[in-house]
Scaffold this motif. Sequence first.
Motif, PDB file in Angstrom:
ATOM      1  N   ASN A  36       0.836  -1.203   0.000  1.00  0.00           N
ATOM      2  CA  ASN A  36       0.000   0.000   0.000  1.00  0.00           C
ATOM      3  C   ASN A  36       0.861   1.238   0.000  1.00  0.00           C
ATOM      4  O   ASN A  36       1.886   1.268   0.664  1.00  0.00           O
ATOM      5  N   PRO A  37       0.482   2.269  -0.687  1.00  0.00           N
ATOM      6  CA  PRO A  37      -0.657   2.325  -1.603  1.00  0.00           C
ATOM      7  C   PRO A  37      -0.340   1.642  -2.929  1.00  0.00           C
ATOM      8  O   PRO A  37       0.789   1.671  -3.392  1.00  0.00           O
ATOM      9  N   ILE A  38      -1.344   1.043  -3.523  1.00  0.00           N
ATOM     10  CA  ILE A  38      -1.160   0.365  -4.799  1.00  0.00           C
ATOM     11  C   ILE A  38      -1.010   1.398  -5.916  1.00  0.00           C
ATOM     12  O   ILE A  38      -0.196   1.252  -6.801  1.00  0.00           O
ATOM     13  N   MET A  71      -9.109   2.815 -15.617  1.00  0.00           N
ATOM     14  CA  MET A  71      -7.876   2.046 -15.490  1.00  0.00           C
ATOM     15  C   MET A  71      -8.150   0.566 -15.703  1.00  0.00           C
ATOM     16  O   MET A  71      -9.262   0.094 -15.477  1.00  0.00           O
ATOM     17  N   LYS A  72      -7.107  -0.165 -16.102  1.00  0.00           N
ATOM     18  CA  LYS A  72      -7.238  -1.600 -16.382  1.00  0.00           C
ATOM     19  C   LYS A  72      -6.135  -2.366 -15.667  1.00  0.00           C
ATOM     20  O   LYS A  72      -5.003  -1.894 -15.562  1.00  0.00           O
ATOM     21  N   SER A  73      -6.484  -3.563 -15.168  1.00  0.00           N
ATOM     22  CA  SER A  73      -5.525  -4.432 -14.505  1.00  0.00           C
ATOM     23  C   SER A  73      -5.920  -5.882 -14.729  1.00  0.00           C
ATOM     24  O   SER A  73      -7.095  -6.192 -14.906  1.00  0.00           O
ATOM     25  N   THR A  74      -4.939  -6.747 -14.694  1.00  0.00           N
ATOM     26  CA  THR A  74      -5.232  -8.184 -14.763  1.00  0.00           C
ATOM     27  C   THR A  74      -4.950  -8.864 -13.432  1.00  0.00           C
ATOM     28  O   THR A  74      -5.318 -10.017 -13.241  1.00  0.00           O
ATOM     29  N   ASP A  75      -4.306  -8.137 -12.496  1.00  0.00           N
ATOM     30  CA  ASP A  75      -3.928  -8.752 -11.222  1.00  0.00           C
ATOM     31  C   ASP A  75      -4.328  -7.928  -9.993  1.00  0.00           C
ATOM     32  O   ASP A  75      -3.969  -8.276  -8.884  1.00  0.00           O
ATOM     33  N   VAL A  77      -3.138  -5.352  -8.939  1.00  0.00           N
ATOM     34  CA  VAL A  77      -1.978  -4.682  -8.355  1.00  0.00           C
ATOM     35  C   VAL A  77      -1.420  -3.651  -9.323  1.00  0.00           C
ATOM     36  O   VAL A  77      -1.177  -2.512  -8.950  1.00  0.00           O
ATOM     37  N   ASN A  78      -1.239  -4.048 -10.558  1.00  0.00           N
ATOM     38  CA  ASN A  78      -0.672  -3.158 -11.572  1.00  0.00           C
ATOM     39  C   ASN A  78      -1.795  -2.559 -12.412  1.00  0.00           C
ATOM     40  O   ASN A  78      -2.493  -3.281 -13.125  1.00  0.00           O
ATOM     41  N   TRP A  79      -1.964  -1.247 -12.315  1.00  0.00           N
ATOM     42  CA  TRP A  79      -3.034  -0.538 -13.009  1.00  0.00           C
ATOM     43  C   TRP A  79      -2.453   0.383 -14.065  1.00  0.00           C
ATOM     44  O   TRP A  79      -1.422   1.000 -13.859  1.00  0.00           O
ATOM     45  N   LYS A  80      -3.146   0.482 -15.187  1.00  0.00           N
ATOM     46  CA  LYS A  80      -2.736   1.368 -16.271  1.00  0.00           C
ATOM     47  C   LYS A  80      -3.954   2.172 -16.716  1.00  0.00           C
ATOM     48  O   LYS A  80      -5.035   1.601 -16.929  1.00  0.00           O
TER      49      LYS A  80
END
Length: 111
Positions: A36-38, A71-75, A77-80
């Motif tokens: 945190n923070p992610i 935003m998009k993420s697959t896990d 944790v990692n956002w784009k």
Amino acid sequence: MKKINVNMKNTIYRLWMTALIITLKVPCLYAQKATNPIIYADVPDISMVRVGDSYYMSSTTMHMNPGVPIMKSTDLVNWKIINYAYDTLADLLSAKFDRRSKRIQQGFLGK
């Protein structure tokens, strides 16, 4: 002969248990750990949805432009940031946050 059978069973059991433990433990070793923070940004009032294997999140940005980042993420944790819901807000009196706005002064934020 019976003693060899017992030793063989013990050996097979130990090998099977070792393989099971390794199978369960190895994914944990390679899993990415979140701290945190992610997201190192101001991301209030999030809304999130999952579509297939991807997660999508939006956040309010009040009066900032461009607004409502998507935003998009697959896990998780990692956002784009992939886009924004709008480029600019219309120049409306009700959208302004200043003392001249009667809506803000008299009802929206109190008297």
